[in-house]
Design a protein around this motif. Structure first.
Motif, PDB file in Angstrom:
ATOM      1  N   UNK A 246       1.018  -1.190   0.301  1.00 38.09           N
ATOM      2  CA  UNK A 246      -0.012   0.021   0.003  1.00 38.09           C
ATOM      3  C   UNK A 246       0.767   1.301  -0.248  1.00 38.09           C
ATOM      4  N   UNK A 247       2.116   1.121   0.520  1.00 35.77           N
ATOM      5  CA  UNK A 247       3.024   2.350   0.471  1.00 35.77           C
ATOM      6  C   UNK A 247       2.713   3.395   1.071  1.00 35.77           C
ATOM      7  N   UNK A 248       1.605   4.072   1.067  1.00 39.46           N
ATOM      8  CA  UNK A 248       1.159   5.374   1.817  1.00 39.46           C
ATOM      9  C   UNK A 248       0.316   5.118   3.088  1.00 39.46           C
ATOM     10  N   UNK A 249       0.052   3.954   3.409  1.00 45.64           N
ATOM     11  CA  UNK A 249      -0.685   3.775   4.648  1.00 45.64           C
ATOM     12  C   UNK A 249      -0.109   4.378   5.886  1.00 45.64           C
ATOM     13  N   UNK A 250      -0.976   5.097   6.708  1.00 46.98           N
ATOM     14  CA  UNK A 250      -0.479   5.845   7.726  1.00 46.98           C
ATOM     15  C   UNK A 250      -0.899   5.117   9.013  1.00 46.98           C
ATOM     16  N   UNK A 251       0.053   4.692   9.748  1.00 53.78           N
ATOM     17  CA  UNK A 251      -0.011   3.765  10.679  1.00 53.78           C
ATOM     18  C   UNK A 251      -1.011   4.507  11.736  1.00 53.78           C
ATOM     19  N   UNK A 252      -2.052   3.882  12.521  1.00 54.42           N
ATOM     20  CA  UNK A 252      -2.817   4.509  13.436  1.00 54.42           C
ATOM     21  C   UNK A 252      -3.743   5.696  12.916  1.00 54.42           C
ATOM     22  N   UNK A 253      -3.964   5.736  11.426  1.00 53.52           N
ATOM     23  CA  UNK A 253      -5.045   6.638  10.904  1.00 53.52           C
ATOM     24  C   UNK A 253      -5.875   5.794  10.048  1.00 53.52           C
ATOM     25  N   UNK A 295     -24.421   2.463   3.425  1.00 47.86           N
ATOM     26  CA  UNK A 295     -24.570   3.553   4.565  1.00 47.86           C
ATOM     27  C   UNK A 295     -23.268   3.785   5.540  1.00 47.86           C
ATOM     28  N   UNK A 296     -22.695   2.450   5.880  1.00 49.94           N
ATOM     29  CA  UNK A 296     -21.586   2.391   6.483  1.00 49.94           C
ATOM     30  C   UNK A 296     -20.387   3.112   5.849  1.00 49.94           C
ATOM     31  N   UNK A 297     -20.096   2.989   4.614  1.00 50.91           N
ATOM     32  CA  UNK A 297     -19.091   3.935   4.016  1.00 50.91           C
ATOM     33  C   UNK A 297     -19.366   5.150   4.254  1.00 50.91           C
ATOM     34  N   UNK A 298     -20.602   5.663   3.987  1.00 51.68           N
ATOM     35  CA  UNK A 298     -20.901   7.147   4.160  1.00 51.68           C
ATOM     36  C   UNK A 298     -20.607   7.614   5.556  1.00 51.68           C
ATOM     37  N   UNK A 299     -21.130   6.973   6.556  1.00 51.62           N
ATOM     38  CA  UNK A 299     -21.120   7.155   7.985  1.00 51.62           C
ATOM     39  C   UNK A 299     -19.791   7.180   8.539  1.00 51.62           C
ATOM     40  N   UNK A 300     -19.076   6.090   8.350  1.00 55.08           N
ATOM     41  CA  UNK A 300     -17.880   5.621   9.106  1.00 55.08           C
ATOM     42  C   UNK A 300     -16.867   6.130   8.333  1.00 55.08           C
ATOM     43  N   UNK A 301     -16.762   6.489   7.022  1.00 57.97           N
ATOM     44  CA  UNK A 301     -15.672   6.755   6.251  1.00 57.97           C
ATOM     45  C   UNK A 301     -14.583   6.053   6.254  1.00 57.97           C
ATOM     46  N   UNK A 302     -14.493   4.810   6.038  1.00 61.02           N
ATOM     47  CA  UNK A 302     -13.267   3.810   5.879  1.00 61.02           C
ATOM     48  C   UNK A 302     -12.535   4.555   4.725  1.00 61.02           C
ATOM     49  N   UNK A 303     -11.311   4.301   4.861  1.00 58.30           N
ATOM     50  CA  UNK A 303     -10.271   4.476   3.575  1.00 58.30           C
ATOM     51  C   UNK A 303      -9.699   3.334   2.875  1.00 58.30           C
ATOM     52  N   UNK A 304     -10.018   2.156   3.439  1.00 61.79           N
ATOM     53  CA  UNK A 304      -9.634   0.796   2.843  1.00 61.79           C
ATOM     54  C   UNK A 304     -10.786  -0.144   2.734  1.00 61.79           C
ATOM     55  N   UNK A 305     -11.002  -0.544   1.626  1.00 59.51           N
ATOM     56  CA  UNK A 305     -12.305  -1.677   1.422  1.00 59.51           C
ATOM     57  C   UNK A 305     -11.919  -2.721   0.624  1.00 59.51           C
ATOM     58  N   UNK A 306     -11.238  -3.720   1.117  1.00 56.40           N
ATOM     59  CA  UNK A 306     -10.867  -5.159   0.496  1.00 56.40           C
ATOM     60  C   UNK A 306     -12.364  -5.708   0.110  1.00 56.40           C
ATOM     61  N   UNK A 307     -12.378  -6.198  -1.053  1.00 57.22           N
ATOM     62  CA  UNK A 307     -13.695  -6.699  -1.162  1.00 57.22           C
ATOM     63  C   UNK A 307     -13.526  -7.756  -2.365  1.00 57.22           C
ATOM     64  N   UNK A 308     -14.560  -8.608  -2.928  1.00 52.19           N
ATOM     65  CA  UNK A 308     -14.666  -9.419  -3.914  1.00 52.19           C
ATOM     66  C   UNK A 308     -15.185  -8.737  -5.209  1.00 52.19           C
ATOM     67  N   UNK A 309     -15.185  -9.197  -6.305  1.00 54.66           N
ATOM     68  CA  UNK A 309     -15.806  -8.582  -7.590  1.00 54.66           C
ATOM     69  C   UNK A 309     -17.307  -8.487  -7.392  1.00 54.66           C
ATOM     70  N   UNK A 310     -17.901  -9.414  -6.686  1.00 46.93           N
ATOM     71  CA  UNK A 310     -19.284  -9.551  -6.659  1.00 46.93           C
ATOM     72  C   UNK A 310     -19.799  -8.252  -5.906  1.00 46.93           C
ATOM     73  N   UNK A 311     -19.025  -7.899  -5.037  1.00 48.46           N
ATOM     74  CA  UNK A 311     -19.489  -6.638  -4.081  1.00 48.46           C
ATOM     75  C   UNK A 311     -19.342  -5.399  -4.942  1.00 48.46           C
ATOM     76  N   UNK A 312     -18.089  -5.256  -5.545  1.00 46.59           N
ATOM     77  CA  UNK A 312     -17.828  -4.103  -6.555  1.00 46.59           C
ATOM     78  C   UNK A 312     -18.903  -3.970  -7.242  1.00 46.59           C
ATOM     79  N   UNK A 329     -13.073   6.283   0.452  1.00 47.15           N
ATOM     80  CA  UNK A 329     -12.325   5.074   0.296  1.00 47.15           C
ATOM     81  C   UNK A 329     -11.147   5.548  -0.596  1.00 47.15           C
ATOM     82  N   UNK A 330      -9.893   5.463  -0.391  1.00 43.84           N
ATOM     83  CA  UNK A 330      -8.876   5.403  -1.303  1.00 43.84           C
ATOM     84  C   UNK A 330      -8.339   4.374  -1.881  1.00 43.84           C
ATOM     85  N   UNK A 331      -8.322   3.122  -1.319  1.00 46.19           N
ATOM     86  CA  UNK A 331      -7.693   1.880  -1.841  1.00 46.19           C
ATOM     87  C   UNK A 331      -8.771   0.761  -1.610  1.00 46.19           C
TER      88      UNK A 331
END
Length: 566
Positions: A246-253, A295-312, A329-331
């Protein structure tokens, strides 16, 4: 295959993005060391957000220590296997690390397994202890195993107690039909009773290169479920490889959305273990519900979202997606199944994030290749070999001979994340491991820039929305019906899941059976995703010259149908 790491060309190194090196010092440490570091460095920062209830790293660290001591109080010895029959929840994270800290080995169970599947895996792994929830979906599946003495102890955790206070108070009232009573038998302990019996934690010496951390059950290269033996070092290495990628992952953030189930090797590493490596917050959802995810993405503001193609794909095709702000979501790392180029591009345009496709398998803990987040992504490619990882494309007939760039062959993997072997299956281990190389039974090619492309699969596996579904398991379940004489299961294309199983069935002479009746029969033996999407009855099924049932004719028939339909 050569064991000399210097005798292989590595064209991918020239394609590595700036600032990322292929050379890799794999961490030789217990897998739980990352949690200890996060507790020490970011104790007051959130570790988990489970449906609105937050837990800090200090709180999770303390819960892990108590649970590890509790396991030792129940007689857990170094190397003992402990089953986790759990959905995504704080209990999974706690007991996963507690088992490791107490010196045990985690065995992951899909909560949707039938009791037949649970029993088969418990007996094969020889689990002494199982951890589960007080839900009808899970707890009753263990009754026969307890009565037979196969399980010595079942720790039953309360879902209501893991929820925010108001939700927890209402859950037993509103969801009473889903709750299961804890049997009044010595083998069963509530979570509260389990912790009450704990004494001080006795430290256990771990040899990361030799000691197992997880038995991850997989069909491997034959379709027969068996445990991939993943050591502490295997999983610690892959955790660090993904985090570095991920290179630019910010530890603790960072904040990671954890909707993929942790019992699946992809989520276990890329969601849970990597989030803890980065001392980030995990936003846990116990199941996939499209509206809830948005709703969770909008409310909780995750930066990382690993998923399978079905979800995307589901998000992109949802009519109401424009109502939600997904810009945090940035990655996204996509795995578990091939990612259609159109889905990748559409999701990136909608969110502004980067979606990178990776590749791996349970036997490689799991990630072996991935497209770089900050480099060239080639359409249809599964990316570049990970740091410290060699990929060789070997001749299908001669596994010692590499093929030229652009030519198809078997994908072989060598690296610190490659498993120790299959649990108590020496012959199967010898078939797939040679001088440190893992034969994947997947066909692909590497271009001159070192990017790998997956072409086909030698192993008889169906990829359903990121899950491996094994035809042999479905066939065996069908054969249990007295009316079934022969059955063959193949993959058919599925617009939603990518692939789904189709069963071709020949009935015994004079027998009568409908597709609906067979589906009802299979519902007790197979999980929902394993059940055939289509059942077709035939008077006869194709066979080889020596009388074995043959799939290739049926696969070709389905291809022709699809071609005519399009």
């Amino acid at each position: 295959m050569t064991s000399d790491r210097q005798e292989i060309e590595r064209p991918w190194i020239k394609s590595y993005p700036t600032g990322l090196a292929w050379e890799f010092d794999a961490p030789i440490e217990p897998l739980y060391a990352a949690l200890d570091r996060a507790v020490a460095d970011f104790g007051e920062r959130p570790c988990l957000d489970f449906l609105g209830r937050k837990s800090s790293y200090a709180e999770i660290g303390e819960a892990v220590e108590r649970a590890a001591a509790g396991l030792q109080a129940q007689g857990l010895q170094k190397g003992d296997r402990v089953g986790l029959l759990l959905p995504n929840s704080p209990y999974f994270v706690i007991f996963y690390h507690a088992v490791l800290k107490a010196g045990g080995v985690v065995v992951n169970f899909n909560p949707l397994y039938t009791h037949y599947e649970v029993e088969r895996q418990v007996r094969d792994a020889e689990c002494r202890i199982m951890v589960t929830l007080d839900l009808q979906l899970m707890l009753p599946k263990l009754d026969n195993l307890v009565k037979a003495g196969a399980l010595e102890r079942v720790v039953v955790c309360s879902l209501a107690q893991a929820l925010p206070r108001v939700k927890g108070l209402l859950f037993p009232i509103l969801k009473s039909a889903q709750l299961a009573s804890v049997p009044a038998a010595p083998a069963y302990l509530t979570y509260k009773e389990f912790l009450a019996g704990a004494g001080p934690l006795r430290p256990v010496a771990i040899d990361p290169l030799e000691d197992l951390a997880v038995l991850q059950y997989t069909g491997g290269t034959t379709g027969v479920p068996k445990g991939a033996m993943l050591t502490h070092a295997n999983l610690a290495a892959n955790r660090r490889q993904v985090a570095n990628w991920g290179q630019d992952l910010k530890r603790g953030e960072e904040r990671t959305l954890g909707v993929l189930p942790f019992f699946h090797v992809f989520a276990m590493t890329v969601v849970m273990n990597v989030a803890i490596e980065a001392a980030g917050e995990m936003i846990l959802l116990p199941r996939f519900d499209l509206e809830e995810v948005l709703r969770t993405i909008e409310k909780k503001r995750p930066t990382l979202f690993p998923a399978v193609p079905t979800i995307f794909n589901a998000i992109e095709n949802y009519a109401g997606v424009d109502r939600f702000d997904l810009s945090s979501v940035k990655l996204c790392i996509s795995g578990g199944a091939p990612l259609p180029v159109e889905v990748k591009q559409a999701f990136e345009e909608r969110t502004g994030c980067k979606v990178v496709e990776g590749y791996g398998l349970s036997e490689s803990a799991p990630v072996a290749t991935c497209n770089p987040p900050h480099g060239v992504n080639k359409a249809g490619s599964i990316g570049l070999p990970f740091p410290g990882t060699d990929i060789a494309i070997r001749d299908l007939e001669d596994p010692d001979r590499p093929v030229e760039p652009g030519q198809n062959g078997e994908i072989c993997i060598r690296g610190p994340q490659v498993m120790k072997g299959y649990w108590r299956r020496e012959e199967e281990t010898a078939e797939v491991l040679s001088d440190g190389w893992l034969r994947t039974a997947d066909v692909g090619y590497m271009d001159e820039d070192g990017y790998v492309f997956l072409v086909d699969r030698l192993k008889d596996v169906i990829l359903c929305g990121g899950y491996n579904v094994y035809p042999r398991i479905i066939e065996e379940a069908c054969y249990e019906h007295e009316a079934v004489e022969e059955v063959t299961v193949i993959a058919i294309e599925d617009a939603y899941r990518g692939q789904s199983p189709k069963a071709f069935v020949k009935l015994r002479e004079g027998a009568e059976l409908t597709a609906e009746a067979l589906q009802a029969f299979l519902a007790e033996r197979l999980s929902p995703i394993e059940r055939p999407k289509v059942i077709e009855f035939r008077d006869s099924l194709p066979k080889t010259m020596i009388g074995k049932l043959s799939k290739k004719e049926l696969i070709e028939e389905e291809r022709e149908k699809l071609s005519k339909a399009s």
